[in-house]
Design a protein around this motif. Structure first.
Motif, PDB file in Angstrom:
ATOM      1  N   LEU A 141     101.606  83.041  -6.350  1.00 49.81           N
ATOM      2  CA  LEU A 141     100.314  82.731  -5.746  1.00 49.81           C
ATOM      3  C   LEU A 141      99.275  83.693  -6.310  1.00 49.81           C
ATOM      4  O   LEU A 141      99.220  84.868  -5.909  1.00 49.81           O
ATOM      5  CB  LEU A 141     100.390  82.844  -4.218  1.00 49.81           C
ATOM      6  CG  LEU A 141     101.088  81.688  -3.501  1.00 49.81           C
ATOM      7  CD1 LEU A 141     101.220  81.967  -2.021  1.00 49.81           C
ATOM      8  CD2 LEU A 141     100.358  80.369  -3.725  1.00 49.81           C
ATOM      9  N   THR A 142      98.509  83.219  -7.245  1.00 49.37           N
ATOM     10  CA  THR A 142      97.507  84.043  -7.903  1.00 49.37           C
ATOM     11  C   THR A 142      96.187  83.276  -8.001  1.00 49.37           C
ATOM     12  O   THR A 142      96.182  82.031  -8.003  1.00 49.37           O
ATOM     13  CB  THR A 142      97.978  84.431  -9.313  1.00 49.37           C
ATOM     14  OG1 THR A 142      98.283  83.237 -10.060  1.00 49.37           O
ATOM     15  CG2 THR A 142      99.207  85.324  -9.271  1.00 49.37           C
ATOM     16  N   PRO A 143      95.044  84.010  -8.085  1.00 51.79           N
ATOM     17  CA  PRO A 143      94.926  85.464  -7.934  1.00 51.79           C
ATOM     18  C   PRO A 143      95.258  85.903  -6.513  1.00 51.79           C
ATOM     19  O   PRO A 143      94.735  85.317  -5.554  1.00 51.79           O
ATOM     20  CB  PRO A 143      93.471  85.749  -8.305  1.00 51.79           C
ATOM     21  CG  PRO A 143      92.760  84.476  -8.083  1.00 51.79           C
ATOM     22  CD  PRO A 143      93.739  83.370  -8.337  1.00 51.79           C
ATOM     23  N   ALA A 144      96.103  86.887  -6.394  1.00 58.92           N
ATOM     24  CA  ALA A 144      96.645  87.292  -5.095  1.00 58.92           C
ATOM     25  C   ALA A 144      95.558  87.729  -4.127  1.00 58.92           C
ATOM     26  O   ALA A 144      95.633  87.456  -2.924  1.00 58.92           O
ATOM     27  CB  ALA A 144      97.669  88.407  -5.300  1.00 58.92           C
ATOM     28  N   GLN A 145      94.532  88.407  -4.644  1.00 58.66           N
ATOM     29  CA  GLN A 145      93.465  88.890  -3.757  1.00 58.66           C
ATOM     30  C   GLN A 145      92.761  87.724  -3.081  1.00 58.66           C
ATOM     31  O   GLN A 145      92.424  87.797  -1.884  1.00 58.66           O
ATOM     32  CB  GLN A 145      92.449  89.735  -4.532  1.00 58.66           C
ATOM     33  CG  GLN A 145      93.008  91.038  -5.068  1.00 58.66           C
ATOM     34  CD  GLN A 145      93.595  90.865  -6.460  1.00 58.66           C
ATOM     35  OE1 GLN A 145      93.926  89.744  -6.881  1.00 58.66           O
ATOM     36  NE2 GLN A 145      93.735  91.975  -7.181  1.00 58.66           N
ATOM     37  N   ASP A 146      92.515  86.649  -3.809  1.00 61.88           N
ATOM     38  CA  ASP A 146      91.835  85.484  -3.233  1.00 61.88           C
ATOM     39  C   ASP A 146      92.713  84.769  -2.214  1.00 61.88           C
ATOM     40  O   ASP A 146      92.247  84.354  -1.148  1.00 61.88           O
ATOM     41  CB  ASP A 146      91.431  84.520  -4.345  1.00 61.88           C
ATOM     42  CG  ASP A 146      90.373  85.093  -5.267  1.00 61.88           C
ATOM     43  OD1 ASP A 146      89.719  86.089  -4.870  1.00 61.88           O
ATOM     44  OD2 ASP A 146      90.216  84.568  -6.380  1.00 61.88           O
ATOM     45  N   VAL A 147      93.992  84.606  -2.543  1.00 59.36           N
ATOM     46  CA  VAL A 147      94.908  83.921  -1.630  1.00 59.36           C
ATOM     47  C   VAL A 147      95.071  84.711  -0.333  1.00 59.36           C
ATOM     48  O   VAL A 147      95.123  84.132   0.758  1.00 59.36           O
ATOM     49  CB  VAL A 147      96.279  83.705  -2.295  1.00 59.36           C
ATOM     50  CG1 VAL A 147      97.266  83.059  -1.319  1.00 59.36           C
ATOM     51  CG2 VAL A 147      96.138  82.841  -3.542  1.00 59.36           C
ATOM     52  N   ALA A 148      95.119  86.030  -0.419  1.00 59.21           N
ATOM     53  CA  ALA A 148      95.325  86.869   0.766  1.00 59.21           C
ATOM     54  C   ALA A 148      94.212  86.692   1.789  1.00 59.21           C
ATOM     55  O   ALA A 148      94.443  86.812   2.994  1.00 59.21           O
ATOM     56  CB  ALA A 148      95.438  88.338   0.345  1.00 59.21           C
ATOM     57  N   ARG A 149      93.008  86.398   1.336  1.00 52.83           N
ATOM     58  CA  ARG A 149      91.871  86.276   2.248  1.00 52.83           C
ATOM     59  C   ARG A 149      91.775  84.895   2.894  1.00 52.83           C
ATOM     60  O   ARG A 149      91.002  84.700   3.836  1.00 52.83           O
ATOM     61  CB  ARG A 149      90.568  86.564   1.493  1.00 52.83           C
ATOM     62  CG  ARG A 149      90.394  88.024   1.096  1.00 52.83           C
ATOM     63  CD  ARG A 149      88.974  88.274   0.623  1.00 52.83           C
ATOM     64  NE  ARG A 149      88.708  87.582  -0.641  1.00 52.83           N
ATOM     65  CZ  ARG A 149      88.829  88.165  -1.845  1.00 52.83           C
ATOM     66  NH1 ARG A 149      89.238  89.425  -1.931  1.00 52.83           N
ATOM     67  NH2 ARG A 149      88.570  87.490  -2.946  1.00 52.83           N
ATOM     68  N   LYS A 150      92.555  83.941   2.414  1.00 51.13           N
ATOM     69  CA  LYS A 150      92.444  82.571   2.913  1.00 51.13           C
ATOM     70  C   LYS A 150      93.225  82.371   4.214  1.00 51.13           C
ATOM     71  O   LYS A 150      94.145  83.118   4.537  1.00 51.13           O
ATOM     72  CB  LYS A 150      92.937  81.587   1.854  1.00 51.13           C
ATOM     73  CG  LYS A 150      92.047  81.517   0.625  1.00 51.13           C
ATOM     74  CD  LYS A 150      92.540  80.465  -0.357  1.00 51.13           C
ATOM     75  CE  LYS A 150      91.597  80.342  -1.548  1.00 51.13           C
ATOM     76  NZ  LYS A 150      92.023  79.296  -2.504  1.00 51.13           N
ATOM     77  N   HIS A 151      92.836  81.310   4.941  1.00 52.09           N
ATOM     78  CA  HIS A 151      93.578  80.866   6.109  1.00 52.09           C
ATOM     79  C   HIS A 151      94.496  79.705   5.688  1.00 52.09           C
ATOM     80  O   HIS A 151      94.261  79.049   4.667  1.00 52.09           O
ATOM     81  CB  HIS A 151      92.624  80.408   7.210  1.00 52.09           C
ATOM     82  CG  HIS A 151      91.921  81.541   7.894  1.00 52.09           C
ATOM     83  ND1 HIS A 151      90.861  82.228   7.306  1.00 52.09           N
ATOM     84  CD2 HIS A 151      92.122  82.128   9.107  1.00 52.09           C
ATOM     85  CE1 HIS A 151      90.441  83.164   8.122  1.00 52.09           C
ATOM     86  NE2 HIS A 151      91.185  83.136   9.234  1.00 52.09           N
ATOM     87  N   PRO A 152      95.546  79.436   6.473  1.00 52.52           N
ATOM     88  CA  PRO A 152      96.492  78.389   6.087  1.00 52.52           C
ATOM     89  C   PRO A 152      95.862  77.030   5.809  1.00 52.52           C
ATOM     90  O   PRO A 152      96.316  76.309   4.914  1.00 52.52           O
ATOM     91  CB  PRO A 152      97.448  78.327   7.287  1.00 52.52           C
ATOM     92  CG  PRO A 152      97.440  79.717   7.823  1.00 52.52           C
ATOM     93  CD  PRO A 152      96.033  80.191   7.644  1.00 52.52           C
ATOM     94  N   HIS A 153      94.797  76.661   6.548  1.00 56.37           N
ATOM     95  CA  HIS A 153      94.209  75.340   6.336  1.00 56.37           C
ATOM     96  C   HIS A 153      93.504  75.220   4.982  1.00 56.37           C
ATOM     97  O   HIS A 153      93.185  74.117   4.548  1.00 56.37           O
ATOM     98  CB  HIS A 153      93.217  75.012   7.465  1.00 56.37           C
ATOM     99  CG  HIS A 153      91.938  75.795   7.402  1.00 56.37           C
ATOM    100  ND1 HIS A 153      91.794  77.032   8.018  1.00 56.37           N
ATOM    101  CD2 HIS A 153      90.761  75.532   6.786  1.00 56.37           C
ATOM    102  CE1 HIS A 153      90.574  77.481   7.788  1.00 56.37           C
ATOM    103  NE2 HIS A 153      89.922  76.595   7.042  1.00 56.37           N
ATOM    104  N   GLU A 154      93.292  76.345   4.322  1.00 54.56           N
ATOM    105  CA  GLU A 154      92.664  76.327   3.003  1.00 54.56           C
ATOM    106  C   GLU A 154      93.680  76.191   1.877  1.00 54.56           C
ATOM    107  O   GLU A 154      93.301  76.189   0.706  1.00 54.56           O
ATOM    108  CB  GLU A 154      91.853  77.602   2.803  1.00 54.56           C
ATOM    109  CG  GLU A 154      90.734  77.797   3.816  1.00 54.56           C
ATOM    110  CD  GLU A 154      90.005  79.109   3.623  1.00 54.56           C
ATOM    111  OE1 GLU A 154      88.989  79.119   2.894  1.00 54.56           O
ATOM    112  OE2 GLU A 154      90.467  80.123   4.186  1.00 54.56           O
TER     113      GLU A 154
END
Length: 341
Positions: A141-154
């Motif tokens: 799951l990359t970019p990891a920084q962007d994925v970390a900030r998301k909520h599951p519905h995104e």
């Protein structure tokens, strides 16, 4: 040393109006580090009950579940609470539904921080955030920084399941239970998720129990297969042998029903006709739970004999062989008659 040893596991449910339903009956197996064992069966066979019991959501009626390793044994000596915590650190579960397994109110980072803080040596701060990003990268799951900030519905369904896998890996487990991990995903990404689990198993030397009703993926991603029917294992052995040379009539039925691009239309029609004949000849597939004793599959079996109604067949003991629980494969007991009319 085995990563997971299950011995004579039995799970009974109390039914309304009295009586008990035996969901799992005398299950025994060992799971080695780096091994994938597939547990196969149709709905109602007891697969999910096995997973829930191994995860300690359900208390077994009898039997023993043991995790290998010195850490689990040391924790058991320190007390029940320490043992439970060590158990859940060592054994983790990937749920079937990636849409329900993640809280929509929290970010991906929050879901990964919790197990890291609870079971790891991480402290809040840069070390914890770095561990979160490493987990996301480990499941691509990359970019990891962007994925970390998301909520599951995104996220898409496949991305959510990757997050769920990353969360399971946060405790650095030795045993991973994957309960139908791709059944709710699009066909186009199922192989990607299964390939990811297979790579993580090899990289981390995980013991993986893969629960599925899909014989094709069970053969492709596992070294051993156990086939369950109404709570008991009816066949067990190397994946290729179980799928290519099924010994138990139930396994043969599952294999015949599995999609096969090489099967001709005429062969498929013939197989359907045979299944209809078996169904109609045995009471329109009446439920075996109403039967007392004997083989549990006999009401659906085209080869049922009189002995099948009186005595349950045994599952032979074998370290690595191909075995099946069926009277067709055993010497007929003295006085047993032929096929039932």
């Amino acid at each position: 040393m085995s990563a997971l040893t299950v011995t004579d596991l039995t799970v009974d449910y109390h039914q309304r109006g009295g009586g008990r339903l035996r969901a799992v009956d005398g299950l025994s197996f060992e799971l080695e580090p780096g091994q994938t064992l597939a547990l196969v069966g149709e709905s109602g066979s007891g697969k999910s009950t096995v997973v829930r019991t191994l995860s300690r959501f359900v208390k077994p009626s009898s039997g023993r579940i043991a995790l290998g390793g010195d850490a689990a044994q040391d924790a058991a000596r320190r007390g029940r609470r320490a043992e439970r915590r060590a158990y859940h650190k060592t054994l983790q579960l990937v749920f079937q539904d990636p849409f329900a397994s993640l809280n929509p109110m929290h970010t991906v980072a929050h879901h990964l921080r919790r197990p890291l803080l609870l079971h790891g040596d991480h402290r809040r701060g840069a070390q914890l955030e770095a561990a979160v990003l490493d987990l996301l990268r480990s499941v691509n799951l990359t970019p990891a920084q962007d994925v970390a900030r998301k909520h599951p519905h995104e996220l898409s369904g496949g991305q959510r399941q990757r997050v769920a896998i990353a969360r399971a890996l946060a405790t650095n487990p030795k045993v991973l239970l994957a309960d139908e991990p791709v059944s709710m995903l699009d066909v186009s990404i199922r192989l990607e998720i299964l390939g990811l689990l297979d790579r993580l198993k090899r990289d981390r030397d995980l013991a993986l129990l893969y629960v599925t009703h899909d014989l094709a993926t069970a053969r492709h991603f596992s070294s051993q297969i156990m086939v369950m029917y109404r709570g008991e294992v009816v066949e067990r052995g190397p994946s290729d042998r179980v799928i290519l040379y099924p010994a138990h009539p139930y396994t043969q039925m599952l294999a015949a029903a599995a999609p096969d691009p090489a099967r001709t239309r005429a062969q498929s029609a013939e197989a359907r006709a045979q299944r209809i004949a078996r169904r109609d000849g045995h009471g329109a597939e009446r439920r075996e739970s109403a039967l007392d004793g004997g083989c549990r599959f006999r009401s659906r079996c085209p080869f049922a004999m009189d002995v099948c109604a009186t005595r349950p067949p045994d599952l032979p003991t074998a370290e690595a062989g191909h075995v099946a629980r069926c009277w067709l494969l055993e010497p007929r007991p003295t006085g047993a008659s032929g096929a039932a009319s």
